[in-house]
Scaffold this motif. Sequence first.
Motif, PDB file in Angstrom:
ATOM      1  N   THR A  13       7.480 -13.385   9.760  1.00  0.00           N
ATOM      2  CA  THR A  13       7.275 -13.616  11.190  1.00  0.00           C
ATOM      3  C   THR A  13       8.243 -12.740  11.969  1.00  0.00           C
ATOM      4  N   ASP A  14       7.746 -12.057  12.981  1.00  0.00           N
ATOM      5  CA  ASP A  14       8.616 -11.145  13.734  1.00  0.00           C
ATOM      6  C   ASP A  14       9.096 -11.755  15.051  1.00  0.00           C
ATOM      7  N   GLY A  15       9.755 -10.963  15.841  1.00  0.00           N
ATOM      8  CA  GLY A  15      10.378 -11.425  17.079  1.00  0.00           C
ATOM      9  C   GLY A  15       9.423 -11.919  18.138  1.00  0.00           C
ATOM     10  N   VAL A  16       8.153 -11.584  18.038  1.00  0.00           N
ATOM     11  CA  VAL A  16       7.178 -12.088  19.010  1.00  0.00           C
ATOM     12  C   VAL A  16       6.348 -13.232  18.420  1.00  0.00           C
ATOM     13  N   ARG A  17       6.874 -13.811  17.340  1.00  0.00           N
ATOM     14  CA  ARG A  17       6.375 -15.046  16.728  1.00  0.00           C
ATOM     15  C   ARG A  17       5.005 -14.946  16.052  1.00  0.00           C
ATOM     16  N   HIS A  18       4.641 -13.756  15.642  1.00  0.00           N
ATOM     17  CA  HIS A  18       3.444 -13.652  14.810  1.00  0.00           C
ATOM     18  C   HIS A  18       3.798 -12.861  13.550  1.00  0.00           C
ATOM     19  N   ILE A  19       2.903 -12.894  12.569  1.00  0.00           N
ATOM     20  CA  ILE A  19       3.151 -12.181  11.322  1.00  0.00           C
ATOM     21  C   ILE A  19       3.165 -10.688  11.617  1.00  0.00           C
ATOM     22  N   ASN A  20       4.196 -10.012  11.152  1.00  0.00           N
ATOM     23  CA  ASN A  20       4.368  -8.591  11.426  1.00  0.00           C
ATOM     24  C   ASN A  20       3.235  -7.778  10.806  1.00  0.00           C
ATOM     25  N   ASN A  21       2.809  -6.748  11.517  1.00  0.00           N
ATOM     26  CA  ASN A  21       1.681  -5.938  11.048  1.00  0.00           C
ATOM     27  C   ASN A  21       1.966  -5.201   9.745  1.00  0.00           C
ATOM     28  N   THR A  22       3.239  -5.033   9.374  1.00  0.00           N
ATOM     29  CA  THR A  22       3.560  -4.355   8.113  1.00  0.00           C
ATOM     30  C   THR A  22       3.295  -5.240   6.896  1.00  0.00           C
ATOM     31  N   VAL A  23       3.075  -6.524   7.113  1.00  0.00           N
ATOM     32  CA  VAL A  23       2.851  -7.474   6.024  1.00  0.00           C
ATOM     33  C   VAL A  23       1.406  -7.419   5.523  1.00  0.00           C
ATOM     34  N   LEU A  24       0.471  -7.146   6.403  1.00  0.00           N
ATOM     35  CA  LEU A  24      -0.948  -7.225   6.031  1.00  0.00           C
ATOM     36  C   LEU A  24      -1.340  -6.287   4.892  1.00  0.00           C
ATOM     37  N   THR A  55      -6.464   4.013   2.730  1.00  0.00           N
ATOM     38  CA  THR A  55      -6.541   2.638   3.219  1.00  0.00           C
ATOM     39  C   THR A  55      -6.525   2.660   4.745  1.00  0.00           C
ATOM     40  N   SER A  56      -7.225   1.693   5.329  1.00  0.00           N
ATOM     41  CA  SER A  56      -7.207   1.559   6.788  1.00  0.00           C
ATOM     42  C   SER A  56      -7.313   0.079   7.137  1.00  0.00           C
ATOM     43  N   ILE A  57      -6.672  -0.281   8.243  1.00  0.00           N
ATOM     44  CA  ILE A  57      -6.698  -1.667   8.712  1.00  0.00           C
ATOM     45  C   ILE A  57      -6.931  -1.669  10.215  1.00  0.00           C
ATOM     46  N   ASP A  58      -7.875  -2.505  10.648  1.00  0.00           N
ATOM     47  CA  ASP A  58      -8.079  -2.760  12.077  1.00  0.00           C
ATOM     48  C   ASP A  58      -7.530  -4.147  12.355  1.00  0.00           C
ATOM     49  N   TYR A  59      -6.545  -4.204  13.243  1.00  0.00           N
ATOM     50  CA  TYR A  59      -5.927  -5.477  13.616  1.00  0.00           C
ATOM     51  C   TYR A  59      -6.720  -6.079  14.761  1.00  0.00           C
ATOM     52  N   ARG A  60      -7.253  -7.281  14.564  1.00  0.00           N
ATOM     53  CA  ARG A  60      -8.151  -7.892  15.539  1.00  0.00           C
ATOM     54  C   ARG A  60      -7.517  -9.047  16.303  1.00  0.00           C
ATOM     55  N   ILE A  94     -10.885 -17.487  12.626  1.00  0.00           N
ATOM     56  CA  ILE A  94     -10.673 -16.229  13.351  1.00  0.00           C
ATOM     57  C   ILE A  94     -10.517 -15.055  12.390  1.00  0.00           C
ATOM     58  N   LEU A  95     -11.308 -14.009  12.621  1.00  0.00           N
ATOM     59  CA  LEU A  95     -11.138 -12.756  11.898  1.00  0.00           C
ATOM     60  C   LEU A  95      -9.931 -12.045  12.503  1.00  0.00           C
ATOM     61  N   CYS A  96      -8.871 -11.907  11.727  1.00  0.00           N
ATOM     62  CA  CYS A  96      -7.622 -11.345  12.242  1.00  0.00           C
ATOM     63  C   CYS A  96      -7.451  -9.867  11.906  1.00  0.00           C
ATOM     64  N   ALA A  97      -8.030  -9.430  10.800  1.00  0.00           N
ATOM     65  CA  ALA A  97      -7.925  -8.023  10.406  1.00  0.00           C
ATOM     66  C   ALA A  97      -9.056  -7.704   9.443  1.00  0.00           C
ATOM     67  N   LYS A  98      -9.432  -6.446   9.451  1.00  0.00           N
ATOM     68  CA  LYS A  98     -10.412  -5.973   8.475  1.00  0.00           C
ATOM     69  C   LYS A  98     -10.056  -4.542   8.117  1.00  0.00           C
TER      70      LYS A  98
END
Length: 134
Positions: A13-24, A55-60, A94-98
């Motif tokens: 969890t990062d400073g803005v209280r969500h899971i950091n994008n580097t974790v996905l 690899t590619s990720i779209d953060y939704r 909720i679809l969070c990433a694909k």
Amino acid sequence: MYRKIIEPRVSETDGVRHINNTVLPVWLEAARNPIFKLFTPDDSFENWRMIILHTSIDYRSQIYFGTDVDVYTWVKRIGTSSLELYEEIHQGSILCAKGTAIYVNYNHMEKKSEPIPTRIREQLEEHLYHSEEE
């Protein structure tokens, strides 16, 4: 489709209280373990076959600590020596990433790609992705 349940950790969890994008990317790779096992049943790095090409990720949507996530992995395409995966991360409904990942079946001793064996191809075909448009 392969499915892996992941319990988000406080440390992710990062400073803005969500899971950091580097974790996905780490979560997506963890969900690929059954596919790795098809190519390298003994999990030996001396015999490792799967080499990532792209690899590619779209953060939704944001992902939060405190609620499990589901990681879904499908086989989108099987080539002669490579395969493309389609992956989704959901938290609740909720679809969070694909994203996608492309791997090649690689022989380290010979320093070249090799065709995907029929027995592996047949197992991968059981997890083919079919879009809603099909």
